[in-house]
Design a protein around this motif. Sequence first.
Motif, PDB file in Angstrom:
ATOM      1  N   HIS A 127     -28.553 -24.367 -12.479  1.00  0.00           N
ATOM      2  CA  HIS A 127     -27.765 -24.181 -11.702  1.00  0.00           C
ATOM      3  C   HIS A 127     -27.075 -22.601 -11.505  1.00  0.00           C
ATOM      4  N   ARG A 128     -27.312 -22.105 -12.766  1.00  0.00           N
ATOM      5  CA  ARG A 128     -26.866 -20.513 -12.953  1.00  0.00           C
ATOM      6  C   ARG A 128     -27.986 -19.593 -12.465  1.00  0.00           C
ATOM      7  N   ILE A 129     -28.993 -20.145 -11.856  1.00  0.00           N
ATOM      8  CA  ILE A 129     -30.186 -19.176 -11.303  1.00  0.00           C
ATOM      9  C   ILE A 129     -30.008 -19.274  -9.865  1.00  0.00           C
ATOM     10  N   GLY A 130     -30.083 -17.997  -9.228  1.00  0.00           N
ATOM     11  CA  GLY A 130     -30.162 -17.912  -7.823  1.00  0.00           C
ATOM     12  C   GLY A 130     -31.513 -17.987  -7.495  1.00  0.00           C
ATOM     13  N   TYR A 131     -31.996 -18.898  -6.633  1.00  0.00           N
ATOM     14  CA  TYR A 131     -33.540 -19.169  -6.246  1.00  0.00           C
ATOM     15  C   TYR A 131     -33.774 -19.117  -4.888  1.00  0.00           C
ATOM     16  N   MET A 132     -34.854 -18.442  -4.596  1.00  0.00           N
ATOM     17  CA  MET A 132     -35.294 -18.249  -3.241  1.00  0.00           C
ATOM     18  C   MET A 132     -36.607 -18.909  -3.220  1.00  0.00           C
ATOM     19  N   PRO A 133     -37.095 -20.046  -2.850  1.00  0.00           N
ATOM     20  CA  PRO A 133     -38.333 -20.780  -2.661  1.00  0.00           C
ATOM     21  C   PRO A 133     -39.056 -19.916  -1.649  1.00  0.00           C
ATOM     22  N   GLN A 134     -40.518 -20.291  -2.110  1.00  0.00           N
ATOM     23  CA  GLN A 134     -41.460 -19.693  -0.741  1.00  0.00           C
ATOM     24  C   GLN A 134     -41.053 -20.290   0.486  1.00  0.00           C
ATOM     25  N   HIS A 135     -41.102 -19.458   1.536  1.00  0.00           N
ATOM     26  CA  HIS A 135     -40.972 -19.528   2.557  1.00  0.00           C
ATOM     27  C   HIS A 135     -41.505 -20.604   3.385  1.00  0.00           C
ATOM     28  N   LEU A 136     -42.990 -20.919   3.371  1.00  0.00           N
ATOM     29  CA  LEU A 136     -43.478 -21.535   4.148  1.00  0.00           C
ATOM     30  C   LEU A 136     -43.361 -23.087   4.396  1.00  0.00           C
ATOM     31  N   HIS A 137     -42.574 -23.593   3.355  1.00  0.00           N
ATOM     32  CA  HIS A 137     -42.562 -25.253   3.569  1.00  0.00           C
ATOM     33  C   HIS A 137     -41.214 -25.509   4.281  1.00  0.00           C
ATOM     34  N   PHE A 138     -40.641 -24.593   4.897  1.00  0.00           N
ATOM     35  CA  PHE A 138     -39.399 -25.189   5.234  1.00  0.00           C
ATOM     36  C   PHE A 138     -39.574 -25.590   6.992  1.00  0.00           C
ATOM     37  N   ASN A 139     -38.955 -26.697   7.123  1.00  0.00           N
ATOM     38  CA  ASN A 139     -38.805 -27.606   8.408  1.00  0.00           C
ATOM     39  C   ASN A 139     -38.195 -26.832   9.425  1.00  0.00           C
ATOM     40  N   GLN A 140     -39.008 -26.257  10.534  1.00  0.00           N
ATOM     41  CA  GLN A 140     -38.297 -25.126  11.356  1.00  0.00           C
ATOM     42  C   GLN A 140     -37.449 -25.765  12.273  1.00  0.00           C
ATOM     43  N   SER A 141     -37.699 -27.376  12.690  1.00  0.00           N
ATOM     44  CA  SER A 141     -36.761 -27.812  13.783  1.00  0.00           C
ATOM     45  C   SER A 141     -35.595 -28.596  13.057  1.00  0.00           C
ATOM     46  N   PHE A 142     -35.472 -28.309  11.819  1.00  0.00           N
ATOM     47  CA  PHE A 142     -34.295 -29.133  11.309  1.00  0.00           C
ATOM     48  C   PHE A 142     -33.049 -28.354  11.758  1.00  0.00           C
ATOM     49  N   PRO A 143     -32.042 -29.428  12.240  1.00  0.00           N
ATOM     50  CA  PRO A 143     -30.804 -28.827  12.660  1.00  0.00           C
ATOM     51  C   PRO A 143     -29.871 -28.424  11.498  1.00  0.00           C
ATOM     52  N   ILE A 144     -29.804 -27.131  11.440  1.00  0.00           N
ATOM     53  CA  ILE A 144     -28.923 -26.617  10.152  1.00  0.00           C
ATOM     54  C   ILE A 144     -28.508 -25.318  10.522  1.00  0.00           C
ATOM     55  N   SER A 145     -27.170 -24.887  10.344  1.00  0.00           N
ATOM     56  CA  SER A 145     -26.739 -23.574  10.893  1.00  0.00           C
ATOM     57  C   SER A 145     -26.985 -22.808   9.816  1.00  0.00           C
ATOM     58  N   VAL A 146     -26.987 -21.433   9.975  1.00  0.00           N
ATOM     59  CA  VAL A 146     -27.395 -20.399   8.918  1.00  0.00           C
ATOM     60  C   VAL A 146     -26.194 -20.639   7.822  1.00  0.00           C
ATOM     61  N   LEU A 147     -24.885 -20.831   8.280  1.00  0.00           N
ATOM     62  CA  LEU A 147     -23.983 -20.900   7.165  1.00  0.00           C
ATOM     63  C   LEU A 147     -24.148 -22.241   6.151  1.00  0.00           C
ATOM     64  N   ASP A 148     -24.606 -23.261   6.936  1.00  0.00           N
ATOM     65  CA  ASP A 148     -24.684 -24.368   6.034  1.00  0.00           C
ATOM     66  C   ASP A 148     -25.894 -24.112   4.982  1.00  0.00           C
ATOM     67  N   VAL A 149     -26.865 -23.430   5.448  1.00  0.00           N
ATOM     68  CA  VAL A 149     -27.875 -23.365   4.326  1.00  0.00           C
ATOM     69  C   VAL A 149     -27.474 -22.358   3.202  1.00  0.00           C
TER      70      VAL A 149
END
Lengths: 255, 273
Positions: A74-96
Amino acid sequence: MNEPIIEVADVWFFYNGIPVLQEINLTVHRGDFVALLGPNGGGKTTLLKLMLGLLKPERGAILVFGESPRESSHRIGYMPQHLHFNQSFPISVLDVVLMGKLRPGLGWSRYSQKDKIAAQQALERVEMGKFANRRVGELSGGQQQRVFIARALVDEPELLFLDEPTTSVDTKHQTDLFDILKELNETVTIIVVSHDIGIISTHVKSVACVNQQIFHHDHAEIKEEMIELAYQCCPVDIVAHGLPHRVLKIHEDEE
Amino acid sequence: MLEALQFEFMRNALLAGLLTSIACGVIGTFIVVNRLVFLSGGIAHAAYGGIGLAFFFGLPYVAGTLGFALLVAMVMAAVTLKARHRADTIIGVLWAVGMALGVILLDLTPGYNVDLMSFLFGSILTVPTSDLWLMLVLNGVILLAVACYYNDFLALSYDEDFAQVRGVRVKFLYFLLLAMVALSVVMIIRIVGLILVIALLTIPPYIAEKYAGSLKKMMFLSFLLSCFFTMVGLWLSYTFNLTSGATIILVAGVCFFISLLVEVLKSTRFFSA
């Protein structure tokens, strides 16, 4: 030399009995900016996931901040690979971005006003502030990458892992991204995973090449990647025999 | 329809429809965004084994079904975590074995003459008041758990690896989620039966996903849609003397295809503009 914050000692990892990583030794010191290079399927992401505690090594030991990766992730900032995200997921930028403020363990999970302000500031930092209330799926690939960088940064980590941050981003965004990373690197230790050798021409301080040694010579897919490796990347044994080596000239402003 | 409300069974049917809609909205949303549709179908059908057990051993219907569905859900959770790449096969096996077990146990139960069709297609018109209380409690449990761990569940659904890196107890939450799926399935079997339960868990969230800006809104919109489907289906069933479970699903199905059509029209207009 600064204190080591990641120590990987003789780590082996197998997938279905086939070694993906073998005899990996790596030490990352505070303030480093390491690029982990290698062909697709070479085990870079596996190594990253081992250091995050998402996978457990079959052999060897990994210490991050002197603790097991599970304790310290939890002390590491992590950016995973982009390709596995569900593009239709209802979530706002702020919530991400707020996900970067989740706390370890179980409990009544609520974000404070402070968390929300921090999330907005992280978005401003990557010039995505005005998109806070948009649905993530509506944004372009490059804009989404920035949102995920903001999420990785929101908890002000001392250590930042980025997995293939330059895929689906155009050249302009790539340059911007590396400028942001250079600025961050003054206080944050950064590890970038990439199959793109071009990443070395940026502000990276050291390079490590990751590729599993291949025992199954009859495996056609892997063989093809070995050829690719010979052209794209430095020899296999570089990670195996110790510290990542320096391939860049030292920048003048670093001296 | 209004004069029909003077009957207790009609009032109970309406209340049962409203109560299951809560579970449909909340849990259905998780099922759709986490792609747990097949797994939920597995739990629903395997639950038939629980019905068989309940009758064979003379247990209360609810205890048998709920217990067995929970057990199957936990086994499926463990299997999908351990052997992800073979999970669909194992779910398929549990799906079939659970149903077969139910059929055999009902065969062996002496003097069994309960209407099988009511379990396969539901019987919203015969929901007793005691079941309504049970639904209320189950919904209470689901709402409390989701309210408590909402942000953790959101992270788990959107980006499991990231959630785990943040120290979220993803395994515990996954087991909890599947337990809630089992509770919802048992509740909804009452209304539309185990064959149609998947439609009611997936169609409302599928439509809602397109219009909702957040998971919370998607849950609420799915709840409203699910209420609408059960009410209209119930009215059609009452007016034309048709099987209620099937009319509810057909109403949902018609709306599903309308939503697809709207989407297609929207995108063609978008491209031609």
